[in-house]
Design a protein around this motif. Structure first.
Motif, PDB file in Angstrom:
ATOM      1  N   TYR A  54      -1.002   8.613  -3.120  1.00 28.87           N
ATOM      2  CA  TYR A  54      -1.293   7.740  -1.987  1.00 28.87           C
ATOM      3  C   TYR A  54      -2.461   8.279  -1.184  1.00 28.87           C
ATOM      4  CZ  TYR A  54      -0.529   5.594   2.623  1.00 28.87           C
ATOM      5  OH  TYR A  54      -0.673   4.940   3.808  1.00 28.87           O
TER       6      TYR A  54
ATOM      7  N   TYR B 113       2.480   3.340  -4.107  1.00 29.27           N
ATOM      8  CA  TYR B 113       1.034   3.292  -4.353  1.00 29.27           C
ATOM      9  C   TYR B 113       0.770   3.186  -5.857  1.00 29.27           C
ATOM     10  CZ  TYR B 113      -3.922   4.523  -3.762  1.00 29.27           C
ATOM     11  OH  TYR B 113      -5.296   4.512  -3.762  1.00 29.27           O
ATOM     12  N   ARG B 114       1.464   4.012  -6.639  1.00 26.39           N
ATOM     13  CA  ARG B 114       1.289   4.004  -8.093  1.00 26.39           C
ATOM     14  C   ARG B 114       1.634   2.641  -8.685  1.00 26.39           C
ATOM     15  NH1 ARG B 114       5.072   7.469  -9.628  1.00 26.39           N
ATOM     16  NH2 ARG B 114       6.493   5.787 -10.138  1.00 26.39           N
ATOM     17  N   ASN B 115       2.665   2.004  -8.158  1.00 24.82           N
ATOM     18  CA  ASN B 115       3.150   0.751  -8.728  1.00 24.82           C
ATOM     19  C   ASN B 115       2.456  -0.497  -8.200  1.00 24.82           C
ATOM     20  OD1 ASN B 115       5.026   2.056 -10.394  1.00 24.82           O
ATOM     21  ND2 ASN B 115       6.480   2.191  -8.714  1.00 24.82           N
ATOM     22  N   ALA B 116       1.680  -0.376  -7.150  1.00 24.08           N
ATOM     23  CA  ALA B 116       0.985  -1.544  -6.585  1.00 24.08           C
ATOM     24  C   ALA B 116      -0.268  -1.863  -7.392  1.00 24.08           C
ATOM     25  CB  ALA B 116       0.613  -1.285  -5.122  1.00 24.08           C
TER      26      ALA B 116
ATOM     27  N   ALA C 162      -4.122  -2.759  -8.216  1.00 21.10           N
ATOM     28  CA  ALA C 162      -5.447  -2.359  -7.731  1.00 21.10           C
ATOM     29  C   ALA C 162      -6.086  -3.557  -7.036  1.00 21.10           C
ATOM     30  CB  ALA C 162      -6.297  -1.882  -8.899  1.00 21.10           C
TER      31      ALA C 162
ATOM     32  N   LYS D 298      -3.405  -1.259  -2.922  1.00 19.99           N
ATOM     33  CA  LYS D 298      -2.381  -0.255  -3.184  1.00 19.99           C
ATOM     34  C   LYS D 298      -1.961   0.388  -1.858  1.00 19.99           C
ATOM     35  CE  LYS D 298      -2.958   2.129  -7.202  1.00 19.99           C
ATOM     36  NZ  LYS D 298      -1.956   1.547  -8.056  1.00 19.99           N
ATOM     37  N   TRP D 299      -2.944   0.679  -1.009  1.00 24.07           N
ATOM     38  CA  TRP D 299      -2.668   1.310   0.280  1.00 24.07           C
ATOM     39  C   TRP D 299      -1.870   0.381   1.194  1.00 24.07           C
ATOM     40  CZ3 TRP D 299      -4.729  -0.164   5.122  1.00 24.07           C
ATOM     41  CH2 TRP D 299      -4.339   0.663   6.180  1.00 24.07           C
TER      42      TRP D 299
END
Length: 169
Positions: A49, A101-104, A106, A111-112
């Motif tokens: 993140y 964050y990893r799963n959201a 781009a 992601k943020w």
């Protein structure tokens, strides 16, 4: 293919940050409030993140331009309460931020916003009562920053992400 963690240069300082920081230091901010603003990353030790520079700079400018009413909420006691909560819960919150964050999807700005809002919503009920007035100010700052970025962000996908994030938590 593995996703490599984005490691920002610990928020490289630009002219707007220097201006914001100088205004913040000119205002009589209690030490615990300065810690809450400038050392949050240390309390939430994430590995993936990251806060993009664009919202970070906008948030610093918004904090530097707080109304007198909102500045009055930044008390030593309330900020110390926040800092204590953040230290106690930092590792769990950081893990959640990293996972979200990893799963959201781009780009990084989306992601943020997705990770930040979902994590805040998940933990907002845990925040100590003494911090609640500051939380209202934080919500106003969030909305102001997201509204501004929804029209000024260079990337169209980021403008969309910031528009969706305006409602906040």
């Amino acid at each position: 293919m593995t996703s490599q963690a984005q490691t920002p240069p610990e928020h490289a300082v630009d002219a707007s940050q220097l201006t914001a920081a100088s205004r913040l230091q000119a205002a009589p901010l209690p030490p615990s409030c300065q810690e809450a603003i400038f050392k949050t990353k240390e309390k939430f030790p994430t590995t993936r993140y990251t806060v993009p520079d664009e919202p970070w700079n906008a948030a610093l400018n918004a904090v530097a331009n707080l109304s007198e009413e909102d500045q009055a909420l930044l008390t030593e006691s309330a900020c110390a309460t926040w800092n204590t909560w953040a230290v106690r819960n930092g590792a769990a919150v950081a893990t959640e931020l990293d996972n979200r964050y990893r799963n959201a999807a781009a780009p990084a700005c989306n992601k943020w916003t997705v990770a930040t809002l979902a994590t805040i919503r998940n933990h907002v009920s845990e925040v100590p009562a003494e911090y609640k007035p500051q939380e209202e100010a934080a919500k106003r700052i969030w909305k102001e920053v997201m509204t501004k970025l929804s029209t000024t962000a260079a990337d169209p996908a980021c403008r969309t992400a910031y528009t969706k994030a305006q409602a906040g938590w």
